[in-house]
Design an enzyme around this catalytic site. Structure first.
Site, short mmCIF file in Angstrom:
data_model
loop_
_atom_site.label_atom_id
_atom_site.label_comp_id
_atom_site.label_asym_id
_atom_site.label_seq_id
_atom_site.Cartn_x
_atom_site.Cartn_y
_atom_site.Cartn_z
N ASP A 67 39.49 37.85 48.64
CA ASP A 67 39.84 39.26 48.48
C ASP A 67 38.62 40.15 48.28
O ASP A 67 37.50 39.66 48.09
CB ASP A 67 40.83 39.43 47.30
CG ASP A 67 40.39 38.67 46.05
OD1 ASP A 67 39.24 38.21 46.00
OD2 ASP A 67 41.20 38.53 45.12
N GLU A 80 49.75 40.12 43.57
CA GLU A 80 50.34 40.50 42.29
C GLU A 80 51.82 40.08 42.24
O GLU A 80 52.43 39.79 43.27
CB GLU A 80 50.23 42.03 42.14
CG GLU A 80 48.80 42.54 42.02
CD GLU A 80 48.21 42.39 40.62
OE1 GLU A 80 48.62 41.48 39.88
OE2 GLU A 80 47.33 43.21 40.27
C1 GLP Z 1 40.72 38.76 39.93
C2 GLP Z 1 40.54 37.98 41.24
C3 GLP Z 1 41.17 36.61 41.18
C4 GLP Z 1 40.79 35.92 39.87
C5 GLP Z 1 41.29 36.73 38.70
C6 GLP Z 1 40.96 36.08 37.36
O1 GLP Z 1 41.86 39.49 39.88
N1 GLP Z 1 41.07 38.68 42.35
O2 GLP Z 1 40.77 35.84 42.30
O3 GLP Z 1 41.31 34.61 39.84
O4 GLP Z 1 40.67 38.00 38.76
O5 GLP Z 1 39.68 36.44 36.96
P1 GLP Z 1 38.84 35.72 35.86
O6 GLP Z 1 38.42 34.42 36.45
O7 GLP Z 1 37.70 36.62 35.59
O8 GLP Z 1 39.74 35.53 34.69
#
Ligand code: GLP
Length: 235
Positions: free
Chosen positions: A62, A135
């Site tokens: 993404d 989402e």
């Molecule tokens: C974002 C990304 C995801 C990721 C999520 C969790 O929203 N698009 O790919 O898994 O955050 O992030 P973190 O690893 O910082 O908790």
């Protein structure tokens, strides 16, 4: 789903690195990559290893809409900094968050995924159970699409920005159906804030209200999680 419980993010990163090694030794050529704080230690292991990626392709999950690779908050910038500058690939793909026609960009990205089937995909998980930027409520059939980020995701990701109102409100994300086509998936989760999502993903019903629950239908998913993230599991 196979679950591996680890004591720390470092131990999880090393496990994940071993799995990557195994995948590459087995002929994996295309890696599906993720951003966020979860895979950072794993990327550290990779860049400090002797692994060579010059014959490999990467396809990221993404990108934020409106940010290009020169923006420090963009996922392109993140990937360059944590991985690609140290370990060059044959090709690196991320959605173009600056595309003028985002719908066309989504179609173009689906074509990229089709031309480069993902052998080995890593995932983090959002506190609300999102994967990539899929989402809650995203249909399981979704391919690459433009997403309106939820308030909870904007808040959770605000820590990377100076002010919450700088967090983009939209992103472009690989869809759940595309993620499900990856041959093997490794999902990492660390910390108490992920415990609800991990419980729902593993023990809850399969529902679009918790996008990661779709992984229950995938034949090759390994979950690497610490004790805090697994603390709500019943067994
Ligand atoms: C974002 C990304 C995801 C990721 C999520 C969790 O929203 N698009 O790919 O898994 O955050 O992030 P973190 O690893 O910082 O908790």
């Amino acid at each position: 789903m196979e679950l591996i419980v680890v004591k720390s993010q470092l131990e999880g990163a090393k496990k994940c690195f071993d799995l990557l090694n195994e995948a590459m030794a087995g002929g994996a050529k295309t890696l599906g990559l993720a951003t966020g704080s979860t895979p950072v230690e794993f990327y550290n292991q990779v860049v400090n290893s002797g692994l060579d990626f010059t014959d490999m392709t990467s396809v990221n999950l993404d990108e934020y809409v409106g940010l290009d690779g020169s923006n420090e908050q963009s996922y392109r910038y993140f990937m360059n900094k944590h991985f690609f500058e140290e370990k060059p690939f044959k090709e690196n793909f991320l959605p173009n968050g600056k595309a003028t026609d985002l719908e066309a960009e989504a179609k173009h990205y689906d074509q990229i995924i089709e031309n480069h089937p993902i052998d080995w995909q890593i995932l983090g998980i959002g506190q609300n159970g999102h994967i990539g930027f899929n989402e809650p409520g995203t249909p399981f059939e979704a391919t690459t699409h433009v997403v309106d980020l939820t308030e909870s995701t904007i808040k959770a990701n605000a820590r990377f920005f100076e002010h919450e109102d700088e967090v983009p409100k939209k992103a472009i994300s690989m869809g759940l159906a595309s993620i499900m086509k990856s041959k093997k998936i490794v999902l990492m989760a660390y910390g108490e804030s992920k415990a609800e999502a991990i419980k729902g993903m593993i023990e809850g019903e399969k529902t679009t209200a918790l996008p990661a629950s779709i992984l229950q239908d995938h034949a090759h998913v390994i979950v690497i999680a610490d004790e805090a993230a697994t603390s709500l599991l019943s067994k």
